[in-house]
Design a protein around this motif. Structure first.
Motif, PDB file in Angstrom:
ATOM      1  N   PRO A 134       0.795  -1.237   0.000  1.00 43.21           N
ATOM      2  CA  PRO A 134       0.000   0.000   0.000  1.00 43.21           C
ATOM      3  C   PRO A 134       0.824   1.282   0.000  1.00 43.21           C
ATOM      4  N   GLY A 135       2.071   1.228   0.405  1.00 35.89           N
ATOM      5  CA  GLY A 135       2.887   2.434   0.477  1.00 35.89           C
ATOM      6  C   GLY A 135       3.587   2.744  -0.818  1.00 35.89           C
ATOM      7  N   THR A 136       4.692   3.486  -0.704  1.00 39.48           N
ATOM      8  CA  THR A 136       5.458   3.841  -1.906  1.00 39.48           C
ATOM      9  C   THR A 136       6.236   2.654  -2.453  1.00 39.48           C
ATOM     10  N   GLY A 137       6.595   1.728  -1.576  1.00 41.87           N
ATOM     11  CA  GLY A 137       7.346   0.576  -2.033  1.00 41.87           C
ATOM     12  C   GLY A 137       7.846  -0.260  -0.871  1.00 41.87           C
ATOM     13  N   MET A 138       8.482  -1.372  -1.203  1.00 42.32           N
ATOM     14  CA  MET A 138       9.049  -2.278  -0.201  1.00 42.32           C
ATOM     15  C   MET A 138      10.430  -2.714  -0.662  1.00 42.32           C
ATOM     16  N   LEU A 139      11.362  -2.719   0.286  1.00 40.84           N
ATOM     17  CA  LEU A 139      12.700  -3.242   0.039  1.00 40.84           C
ATOM     18  C   LEU A 139      12.785  -4.620   0.669  1.00 40.84           C
ATOM     19  N   LEU A 140      13.166  -5.594  -0.112  1.00 42.35           N
ATOM     20  CA  LEU A 140      13.195  -6.982   0.346  1.00 42.35           C
ATOM     21  C   LEU A 140      14.571  -7.568   0.051  1.00 42.35           C
ATOM     22  N   GLY A 141      15.226  -8.136   1.082  1.00 40.06           N
ATOM     23  CA  GLY A 141      16.560  -8.702   0.890  1.00 40.06           C
ATOM     24  C   GLY A 141      16.995  -9.523   2.083  1.00 40.06           C
ATOM     25  N   GLY A 142      18.221 -10.038   2.015  1.00 41.30           N
ATOM     26  CA  GLY A 142      18.755 -10.840   3.108  1.00 41.30           C
ATOM     27  C   GLY A 142      19.039  -9.995   4.349  1.00 41.30           C
ATOM     28  N   PRO A 143      19.345 -10.662   5.489  1.00 41.03           N
ATOM     29  CA  PRO A 143      19.595  -9.926   6.731  1.00 41.03           C
ATOM     30  C   PRO A 143      20.714  -8.908   6.630  1.00 41.03           C
ATOM     31  N   ALA A 144      21.739  -9.176   5.833  1.00 45.28           N
ATOM     32  CA  ALA A 144      22.867  -8.246   5.714  1.00 45.28           C
ATOM     33  C   ALA A 144      22.468  -6.938   5.058  1.00 45.28           C
ATOM     34  N   ALA A 145      21.345  -6.929   4.348  1.00 44.66           N
ATOM     35  CA  ALA A 145      20.929  -5.722   3.634  1.00 44.66           C
ATOM     36  C   ALA A 145      20.423  -4.629   4.576  1.00 44.66           C
ATOM     37  N   MET A 146      20.037  -5.011   5.789  1.00 46.50           N
ATOM     38  CA  MET A 146      19.477  -4.022   6.713  1.00 46.50           C
ATOM     39  C   MET A 146      20.450  -2.895   7.009  1.00 46.50           C
ATOM     40  N   ASN A 147      21.723  -3.206   7.145  1.00 46.16           N
ATOM     41  CA  ASN A 147      22.728  -2.195   7.453  1.00 46.16           C
ATOM     42  C   ASN A 147      23.646  -1.902   6.265  1.00 46.16           C
ATOM     43  N   GLY A 148      23.206  -2.296   5.083  1.00 42.14           N
ATOM     44  CA  GLY A 148      24.033  -2.080   3.903  1.00 42.14           C
ATOM     45  C   GLY A 148      23.247  -1.506   2.747  1.00 42.14           C
ATOM     46  N   SER A 149      22.632  -2.381   1.952  1.00 43.27           N
ATOM     47  CA  SER A 149      21.940  -1.942   0.742  1.00 43.27           C
ATOM     48  C   SER A 149      20.663  -1.158   1.044  1.00 43.27           C
ATOM     49  N   PHE A 150      19.925  -1.563   2.059  1.00 47.02           N
ATOM     50  CA  PHE A 150      18.645  -0.903   2.348  1.00 47.02           C
ATOM     51  C   PHE A 150      18.787   0.594   2.623  1.00 47.02           C
ATOM     52  N   PRO A 151      19.691   1.027   3.506  1.00 46.79           N
ATOM     53  CA  PRO A 151      19.801   2.474   3.757  1.00 46.79           C
ATOM     54  C   PRO A 151      20.151   3.278   2.511  1.00 46.79           C
ATOM     55  N   VAL A 152      21.023   2.710   1.651  1.00 49.16           N
ATOM     56  CA  VAL A 152      21.414   3.427   0.431  1.00 49.16           C
ATOM     57  C   VAL A 152      20.232   3.523  -0.532  1.00 49.16           C
ATOM     58  N   LEU A 153      19.526   2.440  -0.733  1.00 46.29           N
ATOM     59  CA  LEU A 153      18.388   2.433  -1.657  1.00 46.29           C
ATOM     60  C   LEU A 153      17.226   3.263  -1.104  1.00 46.29           C
ATOM     61  N   ALA A 154      17.109   3.320   0.225  1.00 45.49           N
ATOM     62  CA  ALA A 154      16.021   4.095   0.836  1.00 45.49           C
ATOM     63  C   ALA A 154      16.198   5.594   0.624  1.00 45.49           C
ATOM     64  N   THR A 155      17.424   6.051   0.351  1.00 42.28           N
ATOM     65  CA  THR A 155      17.608   7.480   0.048  1.00 42.28           C
ATOM     66  C   THR A 155      16.946   7.852  -1.270  1.00 42.28           C
ATOM     67  N   GLN A 156      16.769   6.880  -2.149  1.00 43.46           N
ATOM     68  CA  GLN A 156      16.106   7.126  -3.429  1.00 43.46           C
ATOM     69  C   GLN A 156      14.584   7.083  -3.296  1.00 43.46           C
ATOM     70  N   LEU A 157      14.089   6.317  -2.322  1.00 42.06           N
ATOM     71  CA  LEU A 157      12.640   6.150  -2.158  1.00 42.06           C
ATOM     72  C   LEU A 157      12.292   6.235  -0.660  1.00 42.06           C
ATOM     73  N   PRO A 158      12.230   7.445  -0.096  1.00 40.89           N
ATOM     74  CA  PRO A 158      11.898   7.576   1.330  1.00 40.89           C
ATOM     75  C   PRO A 158      10.501   7.022   1.618  1.00 40.89           C
ATOM     76  N   GLY A 159      10.374   6.406   2.767  1.00 41.36           N
ATOM     77  CA  GLY A 159       9.075   5.862   3.167  1.00 41.36           C
ATOM     78  C   GLY A 159       8.857   4.417   2.791  1.00 41.36           C
ATOM     79  N   ALA A 160       9.765   3.833   2.025  1.00 49.52           N
ATOM     80  CA  ALA A 160       9.611   2.429   1.646  1.00 49.52           C
ATOM     81  C   ALA A 160       9.837   1.533   2.861  1.00 49.52           C
ATOM     82  N   THR A 161       9.002   0.539   3.010  1.00 49.02           N
ATOM     83  CA  THR A 161       9.167  -0.403   4.106  1.00 49.02           C
ATOM     84  C   THR A 161      10.329  -1.348   3.801  1.00 49.02           C
ATOM     85  N   GLN A 162      10.889  -1.934   4.850  1.00 56.09           N
ATOM     86  CA  GLN A 162      12.035  -2.819   4.697  1.00 56.09           C
ATOM     87  C   GLN A 162      11.728  -4.169   5.343  1.00 56.09           C
ATOM     88  N   LYS A 163      12.034  -5.226   4.625  1.00 60.84           N
ATOM     89  CA  LYS A 163      11.719  -6.576   5.101  1.00 60.84           C
ATOM     90  C   LYS A 163      12.829  -7.526   4.662  1.00 60.84           C
TER      91      LYS A 163
END
Length: 206
Positions: A134-163
């Motif tokens: 329902p939101g702007t988007g969702m970031l989905l990845g392995g556990p290591a992505a929480m402190n790596g890829s997710f923060p970088v990709l979230a700068t492009q799409l603020p408000g996206a949920t992370q799972k």
């Protein structure tokens, strides 16, 4: 007539024998002494009461002195260790469209590719997420992505949920949600990324 009897005084005013009249201390002197003592007591009580009132409003001598001489606190120093995040070129993104709008995944992939990200699969979202983000988007990845890829990709799409899921690969999924309109501007995304990597100030000891 006795020698102590004043001339012209006789009869009942005559002083006889060895008994002398008792001289009484004037009463007004005693009243004056009592009045002075009462005034001193009243002044003492008034002064004590004034000190109590002052202590109530100033918090006593110790707290008043502490307030008048505040302890100096050194400004917090920045930590020398900055947060290290991967560059966009090191992040592989799979883009899935979970909205009814066609062509959205392709347009998002083209834009992220311009910004330096590596693009993987581009397709419609799987049934588990199709029209269920329902939101702007969702970031989905392995556990290591929480402190790596997710923060970088979230700068492009603020408000996206992370799972996170159980994948062992480093790629991440960007599932576009129904409220997606556009990515952040490159300048806003760059500013947000700099803020993420900036050293955090050390906690103050005060």
């Amino acid at each position: 007539m006795s020698m102590l009897t004043p001339p012209g005084m006789g009869g009942k005013y005559r002083i006889t024998g060895n008994t002398y009249p008792r001289m009484r201390r004037p009463r007004h002197r005693r009243k004056l002494v009592l009045s002075a003592a009462a005034a001193a007591v009243a002044l003492g009580l008034a002064g004590w009461g004034t000190l109590q009132i002052v202590d109530v409003f100033t918090g006593g001598d110790g707290r008043a002195n502490a307030a008048s001489h505040p302890r100096s606190c050194p400004s917090p120093k920045a930590s020398t260790q900055a947060k290290v995040l991967p560059k966009p070129a090191a992040i592989k993104v799979n883009i899935y469209n979970a909205t009814p709008r066609s062509g959205l995944a392709k347009a998002a992939a083209d834009e992220l590719k311009k910004r330096g990200f590596v693009i993987g699969k581009v397709d419609n979202a799987p049934a588990a997420y199709d029209k269920k983000v329902p939101g702007t988007g969702m970031l989905l990845g392995g556990p290591a992505a929480m402190n790596g890829s997710f923060p970088v990709l979230a700068t492009q799409l603020p408000g996206a949920t992370q799972k996170t899921d159980t994948r062992s690969t480093a790629d991440v999924d960007l599932i576009i949600g129904t409220k997606f309109k556009t990515f952040s501007t490159p300048a806003a995304a760059a500013t947000a990324l700099v803020a993420l990597t900036r050293p955090a100030p050390a906690p103050s000891s005060c």
